[in-house]
Each structure stands twice: as C-alpha cells, then as structure tokens.
Write an enzyme that holds these catalytic residues in place. Sequence first.
Site, PDB file in Angstrom:
ATOM      1  N   ASP A 181      -7.687   2.166  -8.800  1.00  0.00           N
ATOM      2  CA  ASP A 181      -7.579   2.461  -7.378  1.00  0.00           C
ATOM      3  C   ASP A 181      -8.705   1.796  -6.593  1.00  0.00           C
ATOM      4  O   ASP A 181      -9.843   1.703  -7.058  1.00  0.00           O
ATOM      5  CB  ASP A 181      -7.640   3.984  -7.187  1.00  0.00           C
ATOM      6  CG  ASP A 181      -7.515   4.415  -5.755  1.00  0.00           C
ATOM      7  OD1 ASP A 181      -6.450   4.178  -5.166  1.00  0.00           O
ATOM      8  OD2 ASP A 181      -8.485   4.981  -5.219  1.00  0.00           O
ATOM      9  N   GLU A 190      -5.260  -2.369  -7.701  1.00  0.00           N
ATOM     10  CA  GLU A 190      -4.907  -2.206  -6.292  1.00  0.00           C
ATOM     11  C   GLU A 190      -6.013  -2.899  -5.493  1.00  0.00           C
ATOM     12  O   GLU A 190      -7.035  -2.299  -5.169  1.00  0.00           O
ATOM     13  CB  GLU A 190      -4.807  -0.734  -5.899  1.00  0.00           C
ATOM     14  CG  GLU A 190      -4.371  -0.555  -4.448  1.00  0.00           C
ATOM     15  CD  GLU A 190      -4.826   0.748  -3.828  1.00  0.00           C
ATOM     16  OE1 GLU A 190      -4.323   1.083  -2.751  1.00  0.00           O
ATOM     17  OE2 GLU A 190      -5.689   1.426  -4.399  1.00  0.00           O
TER      18      GLU A 190
END
Length: 761
Positions: free
Chosen positions: A431, A484
Amino acid sequence: MTNTVLEWMVEDAQRLAECRHDHPFAVLGPQPQEDGTWVLRAWMPEAEGVTLLLGDQEMGMSTPHHPWIFEASVAHDPGCAYRLRVHRGGITHEQHDPWAFRQDWMGEMDRHLFAEGNHHHIWRRMGAHHCEREGIPGVMFCLWAPHARSVSVIGDLNSWDGRHHPMQQRLGGIWELFVPGLAEGQLYKYEIRTQEGHCYQKADPYGFQHEVRPDTSSVVSHLDGFHWTDTDWIQKRDSSNPLDQPIAVYEMHLGSWIHAAADEPFIEADGTPRAPVPAADLKPGARLLTYPELADRLIPYVKERGFTHIELMPITEHPFDGSWGYQVTGWYAPTSRYGTPDEFRAFVDRCHAEGIGVIIDWVPGHFPRDSHGLAFFDGCHLYEHADPRIGEHKEWGTLIFNYSRNEVRNFLVANLVFWFDQFHIDGIRVDAVASMLYRDYLRPDGEWLPNEHGGRENTEAVQFLQQANHVLFQHFPGALSIAEESTTWPMVTQPTDIGGLGFNLKWNMGWMHDMLDYFELDPWFRQFHQNNITFSIWYTYTENFMLALSHDEVVHGKSNLLHKMPGDDWQKYANTRALLAYMWTHPGKKTIFMGMEFGQRAEWNVWGDLQWDLLNYEPHQGVQRMVDDLNGLYKSEPALWRDDFDQYGFQWIDCNDNRHSVISFMRRESTSGTWLVVVANFTPQSHSHYRVGVPLAGYYEEIFNTDASKYGGSNLGNMGGKPTEEWGIHGYENSLDLCLPPLSLMVFKHDPKKSLNPVQE
C-alpha cells in the site's frame, strides 16, 4: 557475607522491587559461592513463604536481604531441576524458578544477522514461544528494546504486576525470560521502563495473536501444529511464472462483505458458542463472520464468479475499524476479529483446495501512534525517525519507519517472509508505495528533509523495498508482489539487480483515472476525449501493469461504480458492463473491489456490508452473470493474458474513430498464434453496418457480447458470428460488417472450421 556484598544485595533488591533491574540473572537463580557451594535465590513479591524442593529434599528459604528475595544454600549446582513451593495470599502452588533457565535464547549468529538486518526468520526467536528448556515446558519471551532501563513480562501470569517477572538484558538490546509452566492462551504485554523512569505497557511487536479490539494485549500462541494440505498448490505456484497466468483478483474487506446476526453465534468444535464480535455500533444486532464461516460462504462465491485470487485488505491486527486495517499494530498476527491464527490458516488452505490464490495488503510505509504499539517503543524513537520531517505522516496522523536502522528493516523484511512461510499466502499488495519513495510526499515546502544528495527521493525506502522484494523472490519465486505506486517512478517492476524496485506487478493508476474520467462523461462528449481510452497502450509495456478498480474509488463521496455512469438506469448498467469488459480485454492483470461484480449502488462502508438484496433484481443479476462469463472467457482464452507484458499481445485495428467513440483491437497469443478481435462502442447509438478490418479471411464467431439479454442488454449482435468480406479497411484486405450494439463491447474469434458461406440475416 561482607558488608559490600550486603550493600549490593540491598541495592539489587531495591532495583528489582522498583522494576529497574536489567540483569536479574546476576542476583537470582543458582549463584556459585567462593567456598564451592551454591545459593539459590528466588524473587517472589508479596509471598509469605517459599520452600525449596530439590530431589527428595525440602528446605525452607530465608529472606536475609529483602522480604521478597528467598534464598537457600545447597552443596552442588542444582541446575534447573528444583521447584519452589510458594505461599502467597492464602494460596499455595508449586513452580519452577524462571531464573534457573539462564542459557541464551538468541544465539550469537541470530544476534549477528538481526543486527545487520538479514535474519529472515527472526520471528522464530523474537516474541513469545511455547517450548521446552531443559525438558521443562514453558514460554520463552524475547524482545528488542535497546534503550530500555528494564523490561518485565506482565499479564495473566502475574496479575499484570511488573515486579514479578523482570527480563534479562542480553547483547544487542535483546531482553529474554523463560517462564516455565506457562500455557498457551495467556494474555501478556511487556512493561518497559525508560531511562527517564517512565513506564509503558506494550503489546508484543512479534506477537502471533492479540486480543479482539478494543482490548490490546498479546496472546501466547503457537506457530506449529497446523496440518496443511496444499503441498501441490505451493509446488506448482513456485515452479511457474505468475505473469504468464490469468490473474483476476477479487479485492475485499472481510469485515464488511457480509454480517451475521449477533444472536446466532458461531459454534465451536466442542459445541460451545463463541462470543460474537460486534460488527459496528451502527448495526447493534450484527456480528462479524469468523474465518471458518467466511471459508464456507466466501470461497464458493468467489469460485462461482470465476476469480483466480482473493485480495484481502489488511488482516494484520489493528485497533481501529475505521482505518480499514491500514494502521497496523500486530504485524505478525492475523486479526482476532474473525478468529484464531489456525483458523486463518485453514481459510487459506481451503482457498488453495478450490484453486483460489490469496493476496494480502501489506503496509510497511507507516504505523499508528497507539500507546500499545511501536511508537516511542522503549522511550526512544526506536522504529520511527526522531525528526518529524521524515518520521511523521501529518496528514494521516501516523509515523514512518526508520528504514536506515537494520533491526527495523529486519522486522519488516522478516514479516514479509513470515506471511508466506507461516500462512501460505500467494502474494502481497504494498500500500501507498509513493508515500515511501518521496520525502516530500504530502508535505509543504520547509516541512521535509532532502536526502544525502539534496533530492526528494527516499533512498532508504528504495533500498528497503529492493531488499524486501529480493528476499521474497529468493524464498518464494512464484509469489506476487504488487505495488500501489501512483507516480511515474521508473522501473517499479524491474529486477533489483538492474536498479528496479523488484515488484512483479504495479497497479495502473493512470489507466484507472483515465477510464473513470471517460466513462463519467456524457457519451456525446466522449468523442472529444478518445485519448482517455487509448493512451494507456502507449505506456502499458513500460511496467508489468495490473488494472485495478479498487476500494479507493468507491468511498469518500466518489460513489460506487454504477453511479459514476451517466444516463438513465439502463445506460448506467450498460456503461458498467462495457467498462468491465474493456478492462478484461485490455492488457494487464485484473482487480476489482467487492460489490462491483453485481453493480453495488451505495458507496462502500466499512461498518456495513454489501447490498446483497440487489441480487433480487434482474439488472444486477445481469452484471453478475457478465462478470462470471468474463472470467470464464478470460481464463479460457490465453490471448487475453499470456502476452500481457509483450507488445506482440496487443495490436490496434482502429483507435481513431472518435466521432463514433468506437475502438477495435486484437489480443494475440504468441505460443499458438491465436488471436481475438475486440470491438467496443462507447455511445448509446447502435451501428448496423460497422466495418472492422481483420488479418485473415474466414468466419469470426461472436464469443462475447455485453449487450446480451442475459446480462440486461438489448440483445443486439451478429447472430453468433460473421464471415469476412473482401473489403479492405484498416490496412487489411478483409473485414467484418458488424452490428454494434449501444454501450457495448464484443469479442470475436476466428474459426477456421466453419464455412465461409455468407450468413443470411
């Protein structure tokens, strides 16, 4: 005993009583004397009496130095075999002496590897381990807290009183204590006293299980004993290249997929009901499903939909539901909201048995300030940078890991290995990678520090990510490591040995923004924005991209996918189907968030669950059927995935017909030489004679059409397929005369076995 020794004993006793002692082994347990005898000293706060049990002998122990230090003299070294009968508060019990077990738990090589950041299995040493020492069962506690004045184990074992079980400081800032007789399931924390005398109670950073929120204690839990049945799956995974496989991911949040009624508890194997974990204050009658219940309901659902993988939003332990799991406090523990570590193992094992891979979201970029967590762990900025200009995410209210500290980097890299090794996961999605790569991320001028070269790149984070990915693929060559990363940082999916970050997939954030911007437009205006749906092909081979429509796109007022679309309800559904079909036929692996597969109308709410009642209505059933068929088509046609990252795999037929908002292209597969023709019409205007050039004459079967009636469409199409005509267009001598339904995408496949005779319409 000399006055000097007596003074030492009084001082040691005072330090023990005040939780200030860092070397209790110097005082407690068996102590050799100058005359060859041994003195046994036991530390028993608030005990009225202690009896030494040594073989067949029993002898009362005296308190010559302090009322809580009991001692007795013996002729020989008693080792660890003796026991103590303790009388305290009117209760008598027998136990082994924790300070008789003096051998280091962390060996010299363990400490060396940890200090240089290369102990890939450090969790086998750190944390709480149920084990035997000298044949005596118990729990070994091991903690890294180099700046602490003293550390104690507190918990059920001592009524949370830090005076009872002081730990021994070893080299390298390691603290150890073996507590004999302690069973699994015990709650515990570490009581850390700082050099300034402040006292903190911390959960175990390496704890394998924690209490259900809002409670924050760690739980003594074993790692071994689960019987895996997925050997064939793991061997196949690690002997193949995942990039050459179809990957269609169902991203989801376990706690908001579906709830159960609180008055219908989960029944344990022994027939007793498990205490329900409330879903949210907004739903007082609802509880969270357990891992076994999720396995029973989720796995068949995902398999029926045809997805290849489940991606779980963080299932590491976290205190606040509203963080969605992205503010982690228990890095080495699956959250207890849904059950035990072994129940999560069983969930993964069942996924593999049904042919479904498991990806988890991993969050090495930051951590919360919760008092029981890593923040200011031992009275110093141990895990985070001290300077807030590089140590804080002010906008998120979290702290940033100090990647330059070897032991911190080791904590994270080993954690990555841990989830693959202990829980058999198949991939991670990292993330907020951009927040790690740039020192000025979400920071105004003057509130960030440049790197050693004067730039804004976080070189320490880059080196950490490279190390993490290198170690991951060294141990698990078939794993997925997905970034990401929302900027244009180069070489995200290139190998580390040529300077890349080492991921093997990257979310294509540019594609996602372009697609949503395009599909949110009134179809009449789309002719002026054709570039939105074609631009991604120009850069798609610069990285190994995964196309993702994630949870971030259906929260914070963005509305869900269906309601992003313009027009009346029919057009909203048609646009949704066309977007998903374009996503599935575009190069790149696939990820969609739960609810998109049936056209969820509301935004995602972490405290709610999906709108399953919508499946009572035909339009939502149609979207779901289409996703099922899309996944079936995708997995059955290698042209849609085999060459995702090779330019051979895609070729435009026509990307320039912006006046009609129509595009056409081929997906090709190099091994067999097969190809598919894809034609999309992104306006509500149908076209009865739209010509598309094709490379080979023959019959082209219409194998997929988003406008089929079973999907909720108008059922326009090409009667199952069309033969070519010798009509040159788009650089080809042959072409198809097609009917293009409104707001649709169709897929055609050349069928050499069928007749070239014209089909009567």
